[in-house]
Scaffold this active site. Structure first.
Site, PDB file in Angstrom:
ATOM      1  N   HIS A  82       0.728  -0.908   0.055  1.00  0.00           N
ATOM      2  CA  HIS A  82      -0.139   0.072  -0.309  1.00  0.00           C
ATOM      3  C   HIS A  82       0.857   1.187  -0.098  1.00  0.00           C
ATOM      4  O   HIS A  82       1.910   1.196   0.759  1.00  0.00           O
ATOM      5  CB  HIS A  82      -0.838   0.031   1.047  1.00  0.00           C
ATOM      6  CG  HIS A  82      -1.871   1.244   1.311  1.00  0.00           C
ATOM      7  ND1 HIS A  82      -2.936   1.435   0.631  1.00  0.00           N
ATOM      8  CD2 HIS A  82      -1.584   2.447   1.956  1.00  0.00           C
ATOM      9  CE1 HIS A  82      -3.444   2.619   0.881  1.00  0.00           C
ATOM     10  NE2 HIS A  82      -2.631   3.239   1.754  1.00  0.00           N
ATOM     11  N   ASP A 161     -15.095   3.130   8.498  1.00  0.00           N
ATOM     12  CA  ASP A 161     -14.184   4.106   7.993  1.00  0.00           C
ATOM     13  C   ASP A 161     -14.866   5.051   6.929  1.00  0.00           C
ATOM     14  O   ASP A 161     -14.615   6.277   7.236  1.00  0.00           O
ATOM     15  CB  ASP A 161     -12.955   3.279   7.250  1.00  0.00           C
ATOM     16  CG  ASP A 161     -12.103   4.202   6.414  1.00  0.00           C
ATOM     17  OD1 ASP A 161     -11.391   5.027   7.413  1.00  0.00           O
ATOM     18  OD2 ASP A 161     -11.843   4.084   5.571  1.00  0.00           O
ATOM     19  N   ARG A 168     -14.698  13.317   9.451  1.00  0.00           N
ATOM     20  CA  ARG A 168     -13.383  13.954   9.792  1.00  0.00           C
ATOM     21  C   ARG A 168     -13.409  14.909   8.729  1.00  0.00           C
ATOM     22  O   ARG A 168     -12.498  15.992   9.056  1.00  0.00           O
ATOM     23  CB  ARG A 168     -12.332  12.958   9.631  1.00  0.00           C
ATOM     24  CG  ARG A 168     -12.262  11.837  11.041  1.00  0.00           C
ATOM     25  CD  ARG A 168     -11.341  10.595  10.781  1.00  0.00           C
ATOM     26  NE  ARG A 168      -9.916  11.131  10.306  1.00  0.00           N
ATOM     27  CZ  ARG A 168      -9.334  10.175   9.665  1.00  0.00           C
ATOM     28  NH1 ARG A 168      -9.768   9.215   8.982  1.00  0.00           N
ATOM     29  NH2 ARG A 168      -7.865  10.630   9.406  1.00  0.00           N
ATOM     30  N   SER A 183      -7.521   4.061   9.737  1.00  0.00           N
ATOM     31  CA  SER A 183      -8.298   4.195   8.570  1.00  0.00           C
ATOM     32  C   SER A 183      -7.610   3.337   7.185  1.00  0.00           C
ATOM     33  O   SER A 183      -8.335   2.595   6.843  1.00  0.00           O
ATOM     34  CB  SER A 183      -8.435   5.597   8.024  1.00  0.00           C
ATOM     35  OG  SER A 183      -8.913   5.755   6.641  1.00  0.00           O
ATOM     36  N   LYS A 187      -8.659  -1.022   6.030  1.00  0.00           N
ATOM     37  CA  LYS A 187      -9.040  -1.278   4.583  1.00  0.00           C
ATOM     38  C   LYS A 187      -8.143  -2.376   3.926  1.00  0.00           C
ATOM     39  O   LYS A 187      -8.632  -3.334   3.297  1.00  0.00           O
ATOM     40  CB  LYS A 187      -8.992   0.000   3.639  1.00  0.00           C
ATOM     41  CG  LYS A 187     -10.088   1.052   3.807  1.00  0.00           C
ATOM     42  CD  LYS A 187      -9.915   2.407   3.136  1.00  0.00           C
ATOM     43  CE  LYS A 187      -9.046   3.277   3.838  1.00  0.00           C
ATOM     44  NZ  LYS A 187      -9.594   4.593   3.868  1.00  0.00           N
TER      45      LYS A 187
HETATM   46  N1  URA Z   1      -6.156   7.969   3.563  1.00  0.00           N
HETATM   47  C1  URA Z   1      -7.072   7.291   4.024  1.00  0.00           C
HETATM   48  O1  URA Z   1      -7.440   5.985   3.811  1.00  0.00           O
HETATM   49  N2  URA Z   1      -7.484   7.667   5.528  1.00  0.00           N
HETATM   50  C2  URA Z   1      -7.124   8.700   5.946  1.00  0.00           C
HETATM   51  O2  URA Z   1      -7.545   8.952   6.950  1.00  0.00           O
HETATM   52  C3  URA Z   1      -6.116   9.567   5.351  1.00  0.00           C
HETATM   53  C4  URA Z   1      -5.618   8.996   4.099  1.00  0.00           C
END
Ligand code: URA
Ligand code: CA
Length: 433
Positions: A82, A161, A168, A183, A187
């Site tokens: 990632h 999320d 946020r 976050s 994923k």
């Molecule tokens: N990318 C994400 O997936 N989450 C965040 O909080 C910031 C960047």
């Protein structure tokens, strides 16, 4: 349990229990807890931080809020890579076939998304016929057979999320290490990888502009991964200037092909070897990092990695003749050179501005509904530290648009030429395990 008490506890700087974390994540996902209470809690987390244990528990609660991809039918250790995102980051296109060619299973779920260029799927769709609308079973069969496949996003992954990220965004709480780390990791974990290699970018084109912030984020994510049982490591890499030379969808596919043939840009090739070696090591396909790197270098040199890219694309409908002859990739009607206004050394190429310029040419989506021009983008001829003569081309715009004066203005503002000697920036700053 009352949300009020959870907010008060965090506001006072105390550690939340796993039950309390699950209570607010589940309650918010279901719609039982209102935005105003979760906003207050997010702001309390922003100021009071979370312990390593709280961060892992928050991540797991978000993973459990939705579907999880089950990759257990794929043999071997599935390693995902990632990147926290950058400009012209062609690494996924190179890494997937490269590490697969030495036996690492790559089961990649990918998206399109907003940004300077399209996502991995958009880029790969530059190859006529290639598609990612395959069934889960087909996906698993392809990874077992070829060690690599890419599928479009399926299922309802991490709904918590999605809701929390949107909240946020409007409550000035995006920029918080525990919230960003949980976050991103939620994923990755929901996508089913056994092990995770993180490429945390730093510099003007990155989410974390500052090196110390990037390190802190990397440490937070590695800690979460390990606590939830996924072997995780991170590399901190430079994104002050774009990676490689190409920024744009078909331009990056061409760059990936050249890299897989061992003729790619130095920085992109090196980053792929560094990240790839870590993936090979985590997948137990080598016993040392040196052995892992040797395997990858050999695969680049003997054509195995390149052949693997062809197999991967043609297995999902892509026309393999395009890989052999990149002239067949989508091509923009106009190529416009942007030339240096003075003689000197390139001091900076501000990555995020160059990304914006590529998007203005049509390479990326400004809104979800925008159409992408796969042929559009920017090809750099110079990088930071290179010498340049007045009038010499610094880069070429690829576009189908009539009017590009504002793009050219932005580019001149974003590339500084110095009278002094300038060193090329460090590519790899740190490795966090
Ligand atoms: N990318 C994400 O997936 N989450 C965040 O909080 C910031 C960047
Ligand atoms: Ca690139």
């Amino acid at each position: 349990m009352r949300m009020y008490d959870i907010i008060e506890k965090k506001r006072n700087g105390n550690e939340l229990t796993e039950e309390e974390i699950r209570f607010f994540v589940d309650g918010y996902t279901k719609g039982d807890i209102p935005d105003y209470q979760v906003s207050a809690l997010l702001m309390a987390i922003y100021f009071q931080d979370m312990s390593e244990q709280e961060r892992a528990q928050l991540t797991q609660a978000m993973v459990d809020s939705g579907d999880k991809i089950d990759l257990t039918d794929i043999s071997g250790i599935k390693v995902d890579k990632h990147s926290t995102g950058g400009v012209g980051d062609t690494t996924t296109l190179v890494l997937a076939p490269l590490v697969a060619s030495v036996g690492v299973p790559v089961a990649k779920m990918s998206g399109r998304g907003l940004g300077h260029t399209g996502g991995t799927i958009d880029k790969l769709e530059s190859v006529p016929g290639f598609h990612t609308e395959i069934s889960n079973q087909e996906f698993i069969d392809l990874v077992n057979k070829n060690k690599v496949s890419v599928i479009g996003q399926t299922g309802n992954l991490t709904p918590a999320d999605k809701k929390l990220y949107s909240l946020r965004d409007v409550t000035a709480t995006v920029n918080s290490i525990p919230l960003i780390a949980s976050s991103i990791m939620s994923k990755k974990i929901a996508s089913g990888a056994d092990a995770i290699v993180l490429d945390v970018k730093t510099g003007a084109g990155a989410f974390m502009k500052d090196l110390e912030d990037a390190k802190e984020l990397a440490k937070a994510m590695v800690s979460i991964g390990k606590q939830v049982g996924r072997n995780t490591m991170a590399v901190i890499s430079d994104m002050s200037q774009p990676l490689g030379f190409a920024i744009g969808n078909s331009l990056e596919v061409k760059e990936a092909i050249e890299t897989l043939q061992g003729k790619g840009p130095k920085d992109l090739t090196e980053l792929c070897l560094v990240l790839g070696s870590q993936m090979v090591l985590l997948a137990n396909q080598a016993s040392t990092i040196e052995e892992a790197r040797e395997k990858l270098e050999e695969s680049l040199a003997n054509g195995q990695a390149f052949e693997h890219f062809k197999t991967f694309l043609s297995s999902q409908g892509g026309d393999p003749s395009v890989i052999d002859d990149t002239e067949l990739l989508p091509k923009a009607a106009k190529q416009i050179q942007v030339k240096a206004k003075q003689t000197g050394t390139i001091e900076s190429i501000v990555a995020d501005n160059i990304g914006t310029a590529a998007m203005m040419l049509g390479a990326g989506r400004a809104t979800k509904e925008s159409e992408i021009d796969l042929s559009a983008g920017i090809l750099l001829h110079k990088k930071v530290g290179d010498k340049v003569q007045e009038g010499e081309p610094i880069l070429t715009l690829h576009t189908n648009q009539q009017e590009v004066n504002s793009v050219i203005d932005l580019i001149h503002k974003s590339i500084l030429i110095s009278d002094n000697a300038v060193a090329a920036p460090t590519l790899i700053y740190d490795t966090i395990t």
